[in-house]
Design a protein around this motif. Sequence first.
Motif, PDB file in Angstrom:
ATOM      1  N   GLY A 129      -1.751  -5.046  -1.507  1.00  0.00           N
ATOM      2  CA  GLY A 129      -1.965  -4.000  -0.513  1.00  0.00           C
ATOM      3  C   GLY A 129      -3.018  -4.363   0.511  1.00  0.00           C
ATOM      4  O   GLY A 129      -3.569  -5.472   0.511  1.00  0.00           O
ATOM      5  N   PRO A 151       0.860  -4.732  -7.349  1.00  0.00           N
ATOM      6  CA  PRO A 151       1.002  -3.289  -7.089  1.00  0.00           C
ATOM      7  C   PRO A 151       1.397  -2.484  -8.319  1.00  0.00           C
ATOM      8  O   PRO A 151       0.875  -1.390  -8.539  1.00  0.00           O
ATOM      9  N   THR A 185       0.833  -1.206   0.000  1.00  0.00           N
ATOM     10  CA  THR A 185       0.000   0.000   0.000  1.00  0.00           C
ATOM     11  C   THR A 185       0.868   1.258   0.000  1.00  0.00           C
ATOM     12  O   THR A 185       0.603   2.212  -0.750  1.00  0.00           O
ATOM     13  N   THR A 203      -6.121   2.853  -3.649  1.00  0.00           N
ATOM     14  CA  THR A 203      -5.356   1.603  -3.549  1.00  0.00           C
ATOM     15  C   THR A 203      -6.204   0.506  -2.914  1.00  0.00           C
ATOM     16  O   THR A 203      -6.077  -0.668  -3.274  1.00  0.00           O
TER      17      THR A 203
END
Length: 222
Positions: A176, A94, A21, A166
């Motif tokens: 995340g 990610p 994250t 996110t």
Amino acid sequence: MLNDFFPNVRMEDMITATNETLYMTLISVAGTFILGILLGLLLYLSGPGGLWQNKVVNTITASVVNIFRAIPFIILILLLFPFTDFLVGTIRGPNAALPALIIGGAPFYARLVEIALKEVEKGVVEAAKAMGAKSSTIIFKVLLPESMPALISGITVTAIALIGYTAVAGAIGSGGLGDFAYFYGFQRSNFDVVFICTVLIIIIVFIFQFIGDYASRKLDKR
């Protein structure tokens, strides 16, 4: 004792999710800051009374900004799947979330940049013009420095929105805390995992807000 209250929380997995994250947020904030500044400058400079006043350029830029601001983030991710796959080579993880985060955040920040630039006293800009300053000098020596506290406040607001993005991206496998809360918490009815992920996201938001407020106050006193 913690195991009694949060039996399904594995510290290693939680640390990995938190790092993902933070990674997505920091990279997307940097990309959003750069692209948002460019778009915001173009909106301001090509607008009425701007240094590069151009109705066509301003209309096109404003339209692009408004269109991408209007698209809900979860839909934007889906729309960008082909572009993301071409750019990153995957639509999961990610790195795959970064294009959508930046493209989703930059138009929002661009409007905040435009507002910040409009708050710069016109007399300062006119004085620079009268002294024969070039457009580049006015931009980098007058407009951006004078509006920097507002620009920092704007990127702080945008960063907090990106943290939320996110978490949304996590629902489609970006990794995340959002991913961890949805797949390992909600889908498995492990609500202790959901709770811890929520607390960690709140802490990250508070950290970003503190840093942004501190930087803005420091710049405002200069």
